[in-house]
Design a protein around this motif. Structure first.
Motif, mmCIF file in Angstrom:
data_model
loop_
_atom_site.group_PDB
_atom_site.id
_atom_site.type_symbol
_atom_site.label_atom_id
_atom_site.label_comp_id
_atom_site.label_asym_id
_atom_site.label_seq_id
_atom_site.Cartn_x
_atom_site.Cartn_y
_atom_site.Cartn_z
ATOM 1 N N LEU A 105 53.234 74.444 34.893
ATOM 2 C CA LEU A 105 53.893 73.590 35.154
ATOM 3 C C LEU A 105 54.815 72.904 34.022
ATOM 4 N N TYR B 237 57.275 75.223 32.898
ATOM 5 C CA TYR B 237 58.552 75.527 33.895
ATOM 6 C C TYR B 237 59.489 74.531 33.697
ATOM 7 N N PHE B 238 59.100 73.139 33.794
ATOM 8 C CA PHE B 238 60.083 72.196 33.397
ATOM 9 C C PHE B 238 60.586 72.038 32.402
ATOM 10 N N ARG C 85 64.781 72.696 31.778
ATOM 11 C CA ARG C 85 65.477 71.736 31.105
ATOM 12 C C ARG C 85 66.324 72.450 29.731
ATOM 13 N N ALA D 167 61.005 79.747 34.368
ATOM 14 C CA ALA D 167 62.181 78.925 34.634
ATOM 15 C C ALA D 167 63.508 79.773 34.147
#
Length: 160
Positions: free
Chosen positions: A86, A89-90, A94, A157
């Motif tokens: 998680l 991914y974030f 970004r 991502a």
């Protein structure tokens, strides 16, 4: 041998994504539950191996608390294995537009640093494993075994 099979599986999943791109003109990122389960099991194998070794390092005088130690070990590795994808991914979502042009150079530098560190450590004397279950002993193990999960989160991502 098992590691090679997981590499082949991940390579086939990547090939499938590329074929979907060529056929439909876009990536189809909908993974089935089975594919997601295979990725999760593949990512957790290193944490499983380290947890087994950690359990084997328990001294005879600590045998009375083995259930508590097993729970502590499972919590450390489980939380980090769940949180790192998680976070990856974030962070990847970004910064994917910022580093998209030179991301291959970042990967090359990181792999060279890791390889150099491995070569340096191979020439040092072996040390005894730390049988402690305190946070200062468990944190580096949990982070080290979940770095690959962080990388998978970043790669998910970058696929979007």
């Amino acid at each position: 041998m098992l590691y090679c099979n997981w590499q082949a599986l991940l390579l086939s999943m990547k090939t499938r994504l590329l074929l979907d791109f060529h056929i439909y003109g876009r990536y189809t990122l909908f993974m089935s539950l089975f594919e997601l389960l295979l990725v999760a099991v593949g990512l957790s194998m290193d944490a499983f191996a380290v947890a087994i070794c950690k359990g084997l390092s328990i001294q005879q005088e600590h045998q009375k608390n083995t259930a508590v130690q097993a729970l502590v070990t499972g919590l450390w590795f489980g939380v980090f294995q769940g949180a790192m994808p998680l976070i990856g991914y974030f962070v990847g979502a970004r910064f994917s537009t910022l580093v998209g042009d030179f991301d291959h150079w970042i990967v090359c530098l990181l792999l060279a640093l890791i390889g150099g560190k491995m070569i340096r450590e191979s020439r040092e004397a072996d040390s005894c494993p730390n049988p402690s279950f305190k946070p200062m002993a468990m944190l580096p193990l949990a982070v080290a075994t979940s770095i690959d999960a962080l990388a998978v989160g970043v790669s998910f991502a970058f696929l979007e």
